[in-house]
Each structure stands twice: as C-alpha cells, then as structure tokens.
Design an enzyme around this catalytic site. Structure first.
Site, mmCIF file in Angstrom:
data_model
loop_
_atom_site.group_PDB
_atom_site.id
_atom_site.type_symbol
_atom_site.label_atom_id
_atom_site.label_comp_id
_atom_site.label_asym_id
_atom_site.label_seq_id
_atom_site.Cartn_x
_atom_site.Cartn_y
_atom_site.Cartn_z
ATOM 1 N N LEU A 156 0.830 -1.210 0.000
ATOM 2 C CA LEU A 156 0.000 0.000 0.000
ATOM 3 C C LEU A 156 0.865 1.261 0.000
ATOM 4 C CD1 LEU A 156 0.098 1.397 3.047
ATOM 5 C CD2 LEU A 156 -1.475 -0.439 3.581
ATOM 6 N N PHE A 255 6.626 7.404 -11.561
ATOM 7 C CA PHE A 255 7.861 7.436 -10.760
ATOM 8 C C PHE A 255 9.079 7.975 -11.490
ATOM 9 C CE2 PHE A 255 7.729 6.030 -6.425
ATOM 10 C CZ PHE A 255 6.378 5.740 -6.303
ATOM 11 N N CYS A 266 9.558 4.028 4.124
ATOM 12 C CA CYS A 266 9.858 2.780 3.412
ATOM 13 C C CYS A 266 11.088 2.838 2.512
ATOM 14 C CB CYS A 266 8.639 2.344 2.612
ATOM 15 S SG CYS A 266 7.280 1.843 3.680
#
Ligand SMILES: NC(=O)c1ccc[n+]([C@@H]2O[C@H](COP(=O)([O-])OP(=O)(O)OC[C@H]3O[C@@H](n4cnc5c(N)ncnc54)[C@H](O)[C@@H]3O)[C@@H](O)[C@H]2O)c1
Length: 441
Positions: A156, A255, A266
C-alpha cells in the site's frame, strides 16, 4: 473469518479496518496504550484519507476491536498478522526486535493452530526466524502446537492506502504449504474479485519481492534526479526530457518525477536494508548504494540553491516552506526531504515559516517550540515577512497559488520549487525569480 493484527500503525490499522469492512472479525493489538485508547474513542492517530470512516463504521458494528491484550488477540484470530515497525539500525539493517517480540508472544499464548502472517517488511530469512522463535517458546512451555508462518508483504501507498488495500495490483503470498495459501486466498478473495490477483510463491521470494519493488521505485527516482542534475548543468529542461522518455511504453510515466529526493518510512530504510542484506551474502550492491547516495545528495539540493541565491548569507533570513510531509495526502514526516531542508536552514542561521495541510501536528511533535520555527496557519500566512519560498511537497493546494500576492509578500521574490509544480516562464511573468529542479536558472 477471525483476524488478529499486531501493530496499529499505517499498515496494521489499514489492514485491520479493510478486513473488518469485508465482514471479518478483527482484533488489533498494539503495545502503545495511548494509541489504543485513542482508537477506542474513534480518534485516528494518523492522517490517511477514508480511514476514519472505515474504522468508525466497523468499530460500531463490533467487527473491529482495539486492545493492548496480546493474549486476547492470539485467542481470537486464526490469522495472526504481524504489522509492526522494522526501523533501520545504525548499520542500515532492519531492526527485527518488534517482529520477533510478537513471534515470542504468539508462542507464549497460542493454544491451537494459527497462521502467522508477516506483513512487516523484513529481510529474506525472517520467516525462518519467526518460526524458530515460536518453536522455541512453545518448547519452553513444553507444548507442541501446529502453526504456519507466511510472508505477505504489503504494497500500500500512504495517502492512497485504503484504495490500494481494497483493490490491490497483486497480493503476494509466500508459503510452502498449499493449505495455508488456500486459507489466505479465502481471506483476500473479496479484494481480488475482478481477477485472481494472488501470487503464491516460496517464502524467501516473497520477502525479497517487497524489497525489490521498493528498490526499483527508489532507483527510478534517483535515476531521474541524476538526469535532472545533468539537465541543469547542460542547459536542458528535465520536464521536457521526462515527457520525452515517459512516452516510451517501455519506460512509462510513473515514478520519473525529479524532485527533492525520496523520503518516508519505506524507500530509505528498505534500500539501506537491502544493501545491508546483500553485504551479509558477500555481495556488493553497487547500484543500490548509488541510489541511496544520489538520494542523500538530492535532499540537499534545495538548500544549496537557496544558499547560493543568498550568497551563503542566510543568517537572519526567513524562508517560507510549503510542505512538510514526505509526500501529499499523509502527515508522515519520517525521512521527509523537508526535514533535511529545515535543519540545514536552521544550521545556517535562517528562520523557517512552514505550512503543511496536514502535517503541522507532526512537525510540532518532532520539533517542539523553537524561536526559528513558525508553524503558519495557512500557505499565505507562511509567506508574510519571508524572504523566499521553498516548496517541498507537491500538495494539490500549492499548484495554483496567487503569484501576485506571492511576489508582494516575498522580500527577495524568489521561489525554490522542489517539485517542479510551476511553469518557469509563467512564474517569471509575475516578476518572480524561479528555481526548479533540473531546469536551468
Ligand atoms: N507505512 C507504509 O506505507 C508501509 C507500506 C508497506 C509496508 N510497510 C511496512 O509495514 C511495517 C509497519 O509499518 P508502519 O508504517 O505501519 O509502522 P508504524 O510505526 O506506523 O506502526 C507500527 C506499530 O506497531 C506497534 N508495535 C510495536 N511493537 C509491537 C508489539 N510487540 N505488539 C504490538 N504492536 C507493536 C507500534 O506501537 C506501532 O503502533 C514496516 O515493516 C514497514 O516497512 C509500511
């Protein structure tokens, strides 16, 4: 089904709420008594769009419970999800103490078959350690109880976590036991109805998949930032280059935004942990080390541009900062590029007037009261009396500001746009000076 989730943070809370929303009975266990008390009163400790409604509804329907009582949780769920933090150690390795503490607790209280599901991001081989720790604790109790350990990494994205959980691109399950795979398939079925999205593999491959995914995304960002730095020096515009390469379907548009570096809980820690793990296998992960090094530099680029603009004399200057969270739609400031900027500005003697749509509470918690930090009530208030503006997070509300008001408020009329939100020519037409990432000066 009956589900227990250890850890009520970004991942655990979303996991628990979404499983409950599908009709399961979920007990969320956390060792943070303050957090559990807040959750029991319907007060959500994090900003995640849609999460409050989901938690409230399922709590009221009695399908979602919050407790500090691990024994109750272990008694409750066939599935025991581990979603606790795995923060970086000094050497970059993942700290597994929370994960193994949960494993030990499960071993201490388990009385019948349990599926222990590791959702935390953990190095390859951790499932073996979890199994050993549970075995060892059961041995100390002198009992033999069957259990399985499964790897089910979470993909997620903060800010879109509910949608990601409800409609995942894929659900990765690492297990060598087909029966456990079937149990998880039943649990995840409501979230993968349009087509089978579960990918079952061996445990080690599942553990590595999570790191590989984050490392790949981090690599794309660092790659783009490297090209942006080149573009700047070569007189090219990275935004044109971005469109030029993104239109190649082999590359794609996602990205590849240049910016102020990646942050969050993360990417930075997972890239470091993978580099560290590689070292343990006598492998020098040269590419990943560079990804990390490029990112570290990139987080300093905005400050360097500001310092250069003021000829190195930042003492007594006031810089407005828009955006503190590591990305929009979250209040998470872990490893946020804004923190690097704030701390560098303070180090150089400047004052900061900061604004973020949701991370003001978090900023106050991290930095407390200090003379060189004003937490402004809105974006415009942050500009009042400031010399220049730096934009660090690409919140929607920063995209179409009143440039006339901005010019009138900023003493040196300069904008440092760490997310390339604006068209430089348009901004300059208001009499402002504009400095983006990878677009010349
Ligand atoms: N945040 C993300 O976007 C994200 C996405 C995918 C995967 N992950 C991974 O998921 C894991 C959890 O991340 P997070 O961001 O939710 O962390 P977090 O820090 O927000 O939450 C962790 C929670 O675990 C609790 N906890 C610690 N030890 C415990 C114990 N023994 N028993 C019960 N609760 C305990 C803490 O009190 C805290 O509430 C990490 O491994 C992370 O890398 C995070």
């Amino acid at each position: 089904m009956r589900v227990t989730v250890f850890g009520s943070g970004y991942v655990g809370l979303v996991t628990g709420a979404c499983f409950a929303e599908a009709g399961n009975h979920v007990v969320c266990v956390d060792i943070d008594a303050g957090k559990v008390a807040r959750l029991q009163q319907g007060d959500i400790p994090i900003h995640e769009p849609g999460l409050d409604v989901l938690v409230k509804r399922n709590f009221e329907k009695g399908r979602l419970k919050f407790t500090t009582d691990a024994e109750e949780g272990i008694r409750h769920g066939l599935f025991q999800f581990i979603a606790v933090g795995t923060p970086p150690e000094e050497d970059g390795s993942a700290d597994l103490s929370h994960v193994l503490a949960v494993a030990e607790t499960i071993g201490r209280h388990m009385t019948e078959y349990r599926v222990v599901v590791d959702k935390s991001t953990v190095p390859v081989g951790t499932a073996d350690k979890v199994r050993e720790r549970i075995d060892q604790t059961l041995g100390e109790r002198g009992v033999k109880i069957e259990f399985d350990v499964v790897s089910n990494p979470e993909f997620l994205k903060e800010g879109a976590a509910i949608a990601d959980f409800m409609k995942p691109d894929r659900v990765v399950v690492g297990t060598d036991n087909p029966r456990t795979a079937e149990l998880l398939k039943t649990l995840y079925d409501p979230f993968t109805r349009s087509r089978d999205r579960m990918i079952v593999m061996d445990v080690r491959s599942a553990e590595l998949t999570k790191y590989a995914a984050n490392a790949m995304l981090a690599t794309k960002i660092s790659f783009m930032n490297e090209i942006a730095n080149l573009a700047e020096r070569m007189g090219a515009d990275i935004e044109k280059v971005r469109v030029g390469i993104g239109s190649d379907t082999r590359i794609g548009f996602s990205f590849i935004y240049p910016g102020a570096g990646y942050g969050g809980s993360c990417f930075p820690k997972d890239v470091k942990a993978l580099v560290h793990s590689a070292g343990e296998y006598d492998f020098d992960a040269k590419l990943l080390k560079s990804v990390e090094a490029v990112n570290k530099n990139q987080k300093e680029v905005l400050f360097q541009k500001i310092a250069k603009f003021f000829g190195g004399k930042l003492k007594g200057k006031t810089i407005a900062v828009w955006g503190l969270a590591f990305k929009p739609n979250t209040d998470d400031m872990r490893e946020a590029p804004a923190r690097v900027l704030l701390e560098a500005l303070w180090g150089a003697g400047a004052k900061v007037q900061a604004y973020d749509p949701v991370a003001m509470g978090e900023a106050g918690r991290i930095y407390g009261q200090r003379d060189d930090l004003v937490l402004a009530r809105d974006a415009e208030a942050a500009l009042v009396g400031a010399d220049a503006l730096a934009i660090v997070t690409e919140w929607q509300e920063f995209r179409s500001p009143d440039f006339d008001a901005m010019r009138d408020a900023l003493a040196s009329k300069a904008i440092f746009d760490g997310r390339n939100l604006y068209d430089p020519h348009f901004v300059k037409s208001f009499g402002l000076k504009y400095y983006g990432i990878g677009r010349g000066e």
